[in-house]
Motif scaffolding. Structure first.
Motif, mmCIF file in Angstrom:
data_model
loop_
_atom_site.group_PDB
_atom_site.id
_atom_site.type_symbol
_atom_site.label_atom_id
_atom_site.label_comp_id
_atom_site.label_asym_id
_atom_site.label_seq_id
_atom_site.Cartn_x
_atom_site.Cartn_y
_atom_site.Cartn_z
ATOM 1 N N TYR A 188 0.839 -1.204 0.000
ATOM 2 C CA TYR A 188 0.000 0.000 0.000
ATOM 3 C C TYR A 188 0.876 1.258 0.000
ATOM 4 O O TYR A 188 0.630 2.209 -0.728
ATOM 5 C CB TYR A 188 -0.907 -0.026 1.235
ATOM 6 C CG TYR A 188 -1.948 1.078 1.283
ATOM 7 C CD1 TYR A 188 -3.215 0.877 0.752
ATOM 8 C CD2 TYR A 188 -1.659 2.312 1.868
ATOM 9 C CE1 TYR A 188 -4.175 1.883 0.796
ATOM 10 C CE2 TYR A 188 -2.604 3.314 1.912
ATOM 11 C CZ TYR A 188 -3.856 3.099 1.378
ATOM 12 O OH TYR A 188 -4.792 4.108 1.419
ATOM 13 N N ARG A 233 -10.058 -10.902 0.547
ATOM 14 C CA ARG A 233 -10.790 -9.639 0.391
ATOM 15 C C ARG A 233 -10.797 -8.868 1.720
ATOM 16 O O ARG A 233 -10.520 -7.673 1.768
ATOM 17 C CB ARG A 233 -12.223 -9.974 -0.062
ATOM 18 C CG ARG A 233 -13.103 -8.805 -0.385
ATOM 19 C CD ARG A 233 -14.452 -9.318 -0.899
ATOM 20 N NE ARG A 233 -14.415 -9.590 -2.330
ATOM 21 C CZ ARG A 233 -14.857 -8.726 -3.262
ATOM 22 N NH1 ARG A 233 -15.343 -7.545 -2.882
ATOM 23 N NH2 ARG A 233 -14.795 -9.027 -4.524
ATOM 24 N N ALA A 234 -11.075 -9.582 2.817
ATOM 25 C CA ALA A 234 -11.127 -8.939 4.136
ATOM 26 C C ALA A 234 -9.768 -8.348 4.498
ATOM 27 O O ALA A 234 -9.679 -7.231 5.029
ATOM 28 C CB ALA A 234 -11.571 -9.949 5.195
ATOM 29 N N GLU A 237 -9.038 -5.213 2.410
ATOM 30 C CA GLU A 237 -9.829 -4.068 2.886
ATOM 31 C C GLU A 237 -9.263 -3.531 4.190
ATOM 32 O O GLU A 237 -9.211 -2.321 4.402
ATOM 33 C CB GLU A 237 -11.305 -4.470 3.014
ATOM 34 C CG GLU A 237 -11.968 -4.592 1.635
ATOM 35 C CD GLU A 237 -13.359 -5.199 1.653
ATOM 36 O OE1 GLU A 237 -13.792 -5.676 2.724
ATOM 37 O OE2 GLU A 237 -14.001 -5.207 0.573
ATOM 38 N N LYS A 238 -8.808 -4.427 5.084
ATOM 39 C CA LYS A 238 -8.192 -3.973 6.346
ATOM 40 C C LYS A 238 -6.962 -3.116 6.086
ATOM 41 O O LYS A 238 -6.611 -2.260 6.889
ATOM 42 C CB LYS A 238 -7.784 -5.177 7.201
ATOM 43 C CG LYS A 238 -8.902 -5.669 8.069
ATOM 44 C CD LYS A 238 -8.420 -6.324 9.337
ATOM 45 C CE LYS A 238 -9.608 -6.397 10.293
ATOM 46 N NZ LYS A 238 -9.464 -7.311 11.360
ATOM 47 N N CYS A 239 -6.266 -3.402 4.964
ATOM 48 C CA CYS A 239 -5.051 -2.651 4.635
ATOM 49 C C CYS A 239 -5.377 -1.365 3.866
ATOM 50 O O CYS A 239 -4.455 -0.650 3.459
ATOM 51 C CB CYS A 239 -4.100 -3.519 3.827
ATOM 52 S SG CYS A 239 -3.498 -4.936 4.759
ATOM 53 N N PHE A 241 -7.263 -1.111 0.949
ATOM 54 C CA PHE A 241 -7.520 -1.269 -0.481
ATOM 55 C C PHE A 241 -9.022 -1.363 -0.772
ATOM 56 O O PHE A 241 -9.798 -1.809 0.071
ATOM 57 C CB PHE A 241 -6.855 -2.547 -1.013
ATOM 58 C CG PHE A 241 -5.357 -2.494 -1.057
ATOM 59 C CD1 PHE A 241 -4.713 -1.797 -2.065
ATOM 60 C CD2 PHE A 241 -4.591 -3.137 -0.095
ATOM 61 C CE1 PHE A 241 -3.314 -1.748 -2.117
ATOM 62 C CE2 PHE A 241 -3.202 -3.097 -0.133
ATOM 63 C CZ PHE A 241 -2.574 -2.403 -1.141
ATOM 64 N N GLN A 242 -9.397 -0.963 -2.001
ATOM 65 C CA GLN A 242 -10.744 -1.210 -2.525
ATOM 66 C C GLN A 242 -10.633 -2.424 -3.447
ATOM 67 O O GLN A 242 -9.927 -2.363 -4.452
ATOM 68 C CB GLN A 242 -11.232 -0.017 -3.348
ATOM 69 C CG GLN A 242 -11.334 1.266 -2.547
ATOM 70 C CD GLN A 242 -11.472 2.493 -3.436
ATOM 71 O OE1 GLN A 242 -11.027 2.502 -4.583
ATOM 72 N NE2 GLN A 242 -12.084 3.533 -2.893
ATOM 73 N N VAL A 243 -11.326 -3.505 -3.107
ATOM 74 C CA VAL A 243 -11.237 -4.717 -3.928
ATOM 75 C C VAL A 243 -12.116 -4.545 -5.165
ATOM 76 O O VAL A 243 -13.293 -4.210 -5.062
ATOM 77 C CB VAL A 243 -11.652 -5.958 -3.120
ATOM 78 C CG1 VAL A 243 -11.571 -7.213 -3.986
ATOM 79 C CG2 VAL A 243 -10.752 -6.105 -1.886
ATOM 80 N N ALA A 299 -7.074 -5.191 -6.494
ATOM 81 C CA ALA A 299 -7.531 -4.173 -5.546
ATOM 82 C C ALA A 299 -6.762 -2.883 -5.791
ATOM 83 O O ALA A 299 -5.622 -2.889 -6.251
ATOM 84 C CB ALA A 299 -7.312 -4.656 -4.116
ATOM 85 N N LYS A 301 -5.469 1.020 -4.418
ATOM 86 C CA LYS A 301 -5.269 2.031 -3.377
ATOM 87 C C LYS A 301 -6.159 3.200 -3.758
ATOM 88 O O LYS A 301 -6.110 3.656 -4.908
ATOM 89 C CB LYS A 301 -3.804 2.449 -3.348
ATOM 90 C CG LYS A 301 -3.459 3.524 -2.342
ATOM 91 C CD LYS A 301 -1.949 3.736 -2.300
ATOM 92 C CE LYS A 301 -1.550 4.865 -1.373
ATOM 93 N NZ LYS A 301 -0.079 4.941 -1.198
#
Ligand SMILES: [Zn+2]
Length: 307
Positions: A188, A233-234, A237-239, A241-243, A299, A301
């Motif tokens: 990221y 995916r989870a 998203e926690k990091c 990112f938009q998947v 995904a 940024k």
């Protein structure tokens, strides 16, 4: 061996999924179990599943320093022989990637865990400014000998520029990492706002993995995280990112190599099949293999993320 908490949610609350199948005292000095093409199918440490978030992982596992040292020392000449199959696979992988990014136009791409640089070379040929990073000294030498921009190390140690890359790819890498969440956080930071991360890995919740259970061939010592489309995916998203999408994506393999893999798995079937394929002169034939148990996630940024 070390015990670890769940890398996705941090909980220490896991149930046994597949018991350890390694009988002897394992030593990481034998790095052949960590070579890309090794055939240690079904040979693995204890595999557990987090009761909170569902992440499947090896626990306990070899100490993370030992694992990294192993990857630094790993050599894999068979991978060089299997180069042709990888070339076909990676050429195909670039198409859906470029549907999301548009034409390369000399933009900066980083292949993490690039091994001998096959994808770096293909991406560079397509018009990307392609870099690679890999811990294996041997693999990096192979790549550099081909004139590729590949650095030895990890995302932490390789001194890569921040917010500089348009794309970071991770082909069959995340399942080997001791801290996948930490690595995705690093990715990221390396990406420009709007930059794309591409993660290809095995799918523990695929129909084939469910059907085969403990006999699913990807349960191997070198794999320490077993994602599903949902858990990856989870984590993305926690990091932050938009998947964008995740879908099954197979690979190409030469028939001779494929049969040698089948032979390692089921000798009774594989050995005669390999003999027949050789006899018919079909060893070099490239065949698409998609059993639905490998997938790729894309995904982004966020474009409005601070650089
Ligand atoms: Zn968890």
């Amino acid at each position: 061996m070390e015990y670890v908490c769940c890398n996705l949610c941090g909980a220490d609350d896991a149930i046994l999924r597949y018991p350890c199948t390694i009988r002897e005292n394992s030593t990481v000095k034998d790095w052949s179990a960590f070579a890309c093409t090794n055939s240690g199918y079904g040979r693995h440490h204890t595999i557990v599943q987090c009761r909170r978030c569902g992440l499947v992982y090896t626990n306990p596992r070899l100490d993370h320093h030992d694992i990294l040292n192993t990857y630094q020392a790993v050599e894999d000449p068979l991978y060089v022989e299997e180069r042709e199959g990888r070339v076909l696979t990676f050429e195909r992988h670039l198409k859906p990637l470029e549907r999301l990014t548009g034409p390369p136009n000399g933009r900066l791409l980083l292949d993490m865990g690039c091994h001998i640089g096959v994808f770096v070379e293909i991406a560079a040929r397509r018009g990307w400014e392609a870099w690679g990073v890999d811990p294996s000294r041997w693999a990096v030498e192979q790549a550099q000998a081909r004139g590729l921009h590949v650095v030895q190390g990890t995302l932490e140690t390789a001194n890569l520029p921040e917010a500089a890359f348009d794309v970071v790819t991770m082909w069959d890498v995340i399942e080997h990492l001791t801290d996948p969440r930490g690595a995705l956080q690093q990715v990221y930071r390396l990406l420009k706002p709007g930059g794309l991360v591409v993660v290809h890995t095995i799918d523990i919740e695929s129909p084939l993995a469910r059907l085969m259970g403990a006999h699913w061939p990807w349960l191997m010592e070198m794999h320490i995280y077993y994602f599903s489309r949902r858990t990856l995916r989870a984590m993305l998203e926690k990091c932050g990112f938009q998947v964008l999408s995740d879908q099954p994506q197979g690979r190409y393999q030469r028939l001779g190599y494929l049969m040698s893999r089948v032979g390692a798995l089921v000798p009774l079937v594989g050995r005669p099949a390999e003999w027949l394929v050789t006899k018919l002169g079909l060893r070099g034939l490239a065949v698409p293999v998609n059993l639905g148990d490998l997938f790729t996630a894309y995904a982004r940024k966020p474009r409005n993320a601070p650089a």
